[in-house]
Design a protein around this motif. Structure first.
Motif, PDB file in Angstrom:
ATOM      1  N   VAL A  25      12.508  15.186   1.356  1.00 20.27           N
ATOM      2  CA  VAL A  25      12.007  15.984   2.487  1.00 20.27           C
ATOM      3  C   VAL A  25      13.295  16.115   3.510  1.00 20.27           C
ATOM      4  CG1 VAL A  25      10.629  16.106   4.288  1.00 20.27           C
ATOM      5  CG2 VAL A  25       9.737  15.465   1.963  1.00 20.27           C
ATOM      6  N   PRO A  26      13.838  14.865   3.750  1.00 25.97           N
ATOM      7  CA  PRO A  26      14.907  15.089   4.930  1.00 25.97           C
ATOM      8  C   PRO A  26      16.089  16.102   4.490  1.00 25.97           C
ATOM      9  CG  PRO A  26      14.505  12.865   4.605  1.00 25.97           C
ATOM     10  CD  PRO A  26      13.777  13.433   3.722  1.00 25.97           C
ATOM     11  N   VAL A  27      16.677  15.800   3.393  1.00 31.08           N
ATOM     12  CA  VAL A  27      17.482  16.956   2.749  1.00 31.08           C
ATOM     13  C   VAL A  27      17.041  18.351   2.780  1.00 31.08           C
ATOM     14  CG1 VAL A  27      19.009  17.482   0.727  1.00 31.08           C
ATOM     15  CG2 VAL A  27      18.449  15.123   1.341  1.00 31.08           C
ATOM     16  N   ILE A  28      15.745  18.577   2.215  1.00 28.37           N
ATOM     17  CA  ILE A  28      15.040  19.915   2.238  1.00 28.37           C
ATOM     18  C   ILE A  28      15.186  20.553   3.800  1.00 28.37           C
ATOM     19  CG2 ILE A  28      13.064  21.008   2.008  1.00 28.37           C
ATOM     20  CD1 ILE A  28      12.367  19.383  -0.559  1.00 28.37           C
ATOM     21  N   LEU A  29      14.733  19.653   4.679  1.00 27.56           N
ATOM     22  CA  LEU A  29      14.497  20.218   5.903  1.00 27.56           C
ATOM     23  C   LEU A  29      15.739  20.640   6.457  1.00 27.56           C
ATOM     24  CD1 LEU A  29      11.887  17.872   7.526  1.00 27.56           C
ATOM     25  CD2 LEU A  29      11.507  20.165   6.696  1.00 27.56           C
ATOM     26  N   LEU A  30      16.838  19.698   6.315  1.00 29.02           N
ATOM     27  CA  LEU A  30      18.368  20.119   6.792  1.00 29.02           C
ATOM     28  C   LEU A  30      18.626  21.288   6.258  1.00 29.02           C
ATOM     29  CD1 LEU A  30      20.455  19.315   8.444  1.00 29.02           C
ATOM     30  CD2 LEU A  30      21.540  17.866   6.634  1.00 29.02           C
ATOM     31  N   VAL A  31      18.705  21.646   4.756  1.00 27.47           N
ATOM     32  CA  VAL A  31      19.263  22.790   4.096  1.00 27.47           C
ATOM     33  C   VAL A  31      18.516  23.806   4.662  1.00 27.47           C
ATOM     34  CG1 VAL A  31      19.555  23.812   2.034  1.00 27.47           C
ATOM     35  CG2 VAL A  31      19.818  21.377   2.302  1.00 27.47           C
ATOM     36  N   VAL A  32      17.280  23.642   4.749  1.00 25.53           N
ATOM     37  CA  VAL A  32      16.325  25.063   5.292  1.00 25.53           C
ATOM     38  C   VAL A  32      16.771  25.245   6.598  1.00 25.53           C
ATOM     39  CG1 VAL A  32      14.146  25.678   5.890  1.00 25.53           C
ATOM     40  CG2 VAL A  32      14.356  24.540   3.787  1.00 25.53           C
ATOM     41  N   LEU A  33      17.003  24.303   7.373  1.00 21.29           N
ATOM     42  CA  LEU A  33      17.451  24.716   8.852  1.00 21.29           C
ATOM     43  C   LEU A  33      18.843  25.336   8.821  1.00 21.29           C
ATOM     44  CD1 LEU A  33      17.022  24.360  11.851  1.00 21.29           C
ATOM     45  CD2 LEU A  33      18.177  22.075  11.741  1.00 21.29           C
ATOM     46  N   LEU A  34      19.713  24.735   8.315  1.00 19.98           N
ATOM     47  CA  LEU A  34      21.006  25.569   8.129  1.00 19.98           C
ATOM     48  C   LEU A  34      20.959  26.924   7.662  1.00 19.98           C
ATOM     49  CD1 LEU A  34      23.319  22.358   7.093  1.00 19.98           C
ATOM     50  CD2 LEU A  34      22.798  23.180   9.393  1.00 19.98           C
ATOM     51  N   VAL A  35      20.487  27.036   6.492  1.00 18.13           N
ATOM     52  CA  VAL A  35      20.437  28.252   5.917  1.00 18.13           C
ATOM     53  C   VAL A  35      19.487  29.355   6.787  1.00 18.13           C
ATOM     54  CG1 VAL A  35      19.528  29.787   3.932  1.00 18.13           C
ATOM     55  CG2 VAL A  35      20.434  27.423   3.605  1.00 18.13           C
ATOM     56  N   SER A  36      18.462  29.067   7.345  1.00 21.43           N
ATOM     57  CA  SER A  36      17.584  29.917   8.280  1.00 21.43           C
ATOM     58  C   SER A  36      18.543  30.387   9.511  1.00 21.43           C
ATOM     59  CB  SER A  36      16.484  28.979   8.780  1.00 21.43           C
ATOM     60  OG  SER A  36      15.593  30.165   9.516  1.00 21.43           O
ATOM     61  N   MET A  37      19.007  29.354  10.030  1.00 23.23           N
ATOM     62  CA  MET A  37      19.915  29.556  11.258  1.00 23.23           C
ATOM     63  C   MET A  37      21.058  30.703  10.835  1.00 23.23           C
ATOM     64  SD  MET A  37      20.108  25.942  13.284  1.00 23.23           S
ATOM     65  CE  MET A  37      21.034  26.870  14.617  1.00 23.23           C
ATOM     66  N   ALA A  38      21.842  30.365   9.701  1.00 24.73           N
ATOM     67  CA  ALA A  38      23.031  31.329   9.380  1.00 24.73           C
ATOM     68  C   ALA A  38      22.505  32.687   9.212  1.00 24.73           C
ATOM     69  CB  ALA A  38      23.486  30.606   8.202  1.00 24.73           C
ATOM     70  N   VAL A  39      21.439  32.817   8.287  1.00 27.53           N
ATOM     71  CA  VAL A  39      21.013  34.183   7.732  1.00 27.53           C
ATOM     72  C   VAL A  39      20.272  34.780   8.831  1.00 27.53           C
ATOM     73  CG1 VAL A  39      19.312  35.302   6.321  1.00 27.53           C
ATOM     74  CG2 VAL A  39      20.555  33.285   5.299  1.00 27.53           C
ATOM     75  N   THR A  40      19.581  34.288   9.682  1.00 30.79           N
ATOM     76  CA  THR A  40      19.001  34.885  11.015  1.00 30.79           C
ATOM     77  C   THR A  40      19.878  35.124  12.076  1.00 30.79           C
ATOM     78  OG1 THR A  40      16.839  33.544  10.558  1.00 30.79           O
ATOM     79  CG2 THR A  40      17.071  34.743  12.524  1.00 30.79           C
ATOM     80  N   ALA A  41      21.072  34.300  12.134  1.00 31.89           N
ATOM     81  CA  ALA A  41      22.169  34.742  13.288  1.00 31.89           C
ATOM     82  C   ALA A  41      22.481  35.986  12.906  1.00 31.89           C
ATOM     83  CB  ALA A  41      23.117  33.671  13.386  1.00 31.89           C
ATOM     84  N   LEU A  42      22.833  36.203  11.433  1.00 27.90           N
ATOM     85  CA  LEU A  42      23.443  37.478  10.766  1.00 27.90           C
ATOM     86  C   LEU A  42      22.294  38.601  11.206  1.00 27.90           C
ATOM     87  CD1 LEU A  42      25.705  38.796   9.248  1.00 27.90           C
ATOM     88  CD2 LEU A  42      24.282  38.405   7.324  1.00 27.90           C
ATOM     89  N   TYR A  43      21.361  38.468  11.266  1.00 28.87           N
ATOM     90  CA  TYR A  43      20.255  39.524  11.705  1.00 28.87           C
ATOM     91  C   TYR A  43      20.356  39.938  12.939  1.00 28.87           C
ATOM     92  CZ  TYR A  43      17.324  40.056   7.356  1.00 28.87           C
ATOM     93  OH  TYR A  43      17.091  40.205   6.292  1.00 28.87           O
TER      94      TYR A  43
END
Length: 305
Positions: A65-83
């Motif tokens: 779970v900690p790894v999943i949350l970290l990866v989800v956070l980083l990917v979400s921030m990167a992709v949404t920042a592009l939007y």
């Protein structure tokens, strides 16, 4: 008293999510002087990106779970920042020197584009997700059997909000980008003459605001366990209300306004009719603006001559 304490905890968690979204509104207004009405839909996109990333990771067999949350956070921030960067380039930059109503109308149009894009690509149904962060703590058990509890996901939401607010406050006050933002807020023309890249600074403002909104989208997904294409509209309106209530243009005011809106909404739903919780929030906003037109922590605008 126990029931009030439980609702207070719930209100603070909801207010933290509103506060993260409201920061994006107040950042853009502080520098560009315009309201980014597509920001609520950026929050919605962040929630969908977090959901998709979570499902992809689980499909590959990742269970930590900690790894999943970290990866989800980083990917979400990167992709949404592009939007967020795309919204600025398409809806704002070409109209920056136009009359003030044009960027607002363009942002409203971009809001509908993002909303319908999510509806077409992900479907109109609510997308549920099983609980990712489980467990919690019992704070107090009353004599009547009512138990005051705080869940791990609530703790995660509040800690994440405080941590991000601290990092962002440090960045605005201590880094070169923060100084450029404050210079553009005061006078874009003078900032450009002194060597500040105004276009880059404004783009980075949209990018950072979108990244914070994506974190709010992820926290919303973890807390409520669902996302849908329409959630950005309602949350965006309430976050905008929070930014105005706290004093639009003030970062502490945005977070304070978010906490107040979350508390008002939660406490009203707990003690009165849930159907009128939005009426209560907007009524408080109207009362505050009557006596404090710049909001709780806002500063009066000084016209430059």
């Amino acid at each position: 008293m126990d029931y009030f304490a439980q609702q207070l905890i719930n209100g603070l968690v909801l207010g933290s999510i509103y506060g993260l979204i409201a920061i994006g509104y107040t950042m853009v207004y502080g520098i560009v002087g315009m309201i980014n009405f597509a920001h609520g839909d950026i929050f919605m996109i962040g929630g969908f990106i977090a959901l998709i990333t979570f499902l992809v990771l689980v499909s590959f067999g990742l269970t930590m779970v900690p790894v999943i949350l970290l990866v989800v956070l980083l990917v979400s921030m990167a992709v949404t920042a592009l939007y967020g960067w795309t919204v600025e380039r398409i809806a704002y930059r070409p109209l920056r020197q136009s009359f003030r109503l044009a960027p607002m109308l363009s942002a409203i149009g971009m809001s509908f584009v993002l909303m319908n894009f999510a509806q077409v690509s992900q479907g109109a149904r609510v997308k549920p997700v099983p609980p990712i962060v489980t467990g919690g703590y019992t704070l107090h058990e009353g004599s009547d059997g009512f138990v005051v509890q705080v869940s791990n996901v609530q703790i995660l939401v509040v800690i994440t909000t405080v941590l991000l607010l601290g990092i962002f406050t440090w960045m605005v006050s201590r880094t070169r980008l923060g100084r450029d933002m404050r210079a553009c807020e005061q006078d874009q023309t003078m900032a450009a003459l002194l060597g500040v890249d105004v276009d880059r600074t404004i783009s980075m403002t949209f990018v950072i605001g979108a990244a914070l909104a994506s974190v709010a989208g992820m926290m919303y997904l973890l807390y409520y366990g669902l996302v849908d294409f329409f959630m950005g509209f309602l949350a965006g309106i309430k976050a905008f209300t929070a930014a105005v209530l706290g004093g639009i243009g003030s970062l502490p005011g945005a977070m304070l306004g978010g906490l107040l809106i979350g508390l008002i909404e939660t406490l009203w739903s707990a003690y009165f009719s849930v159907e009128y919780k939005d009426v209560a929030a907007f009524s408080i906003l109207i009362i505050v603006l009557i006596f404090m037109p710049t909001g709780l922590l806002g500063r009066p605008e000084v016209e430059k001559v």
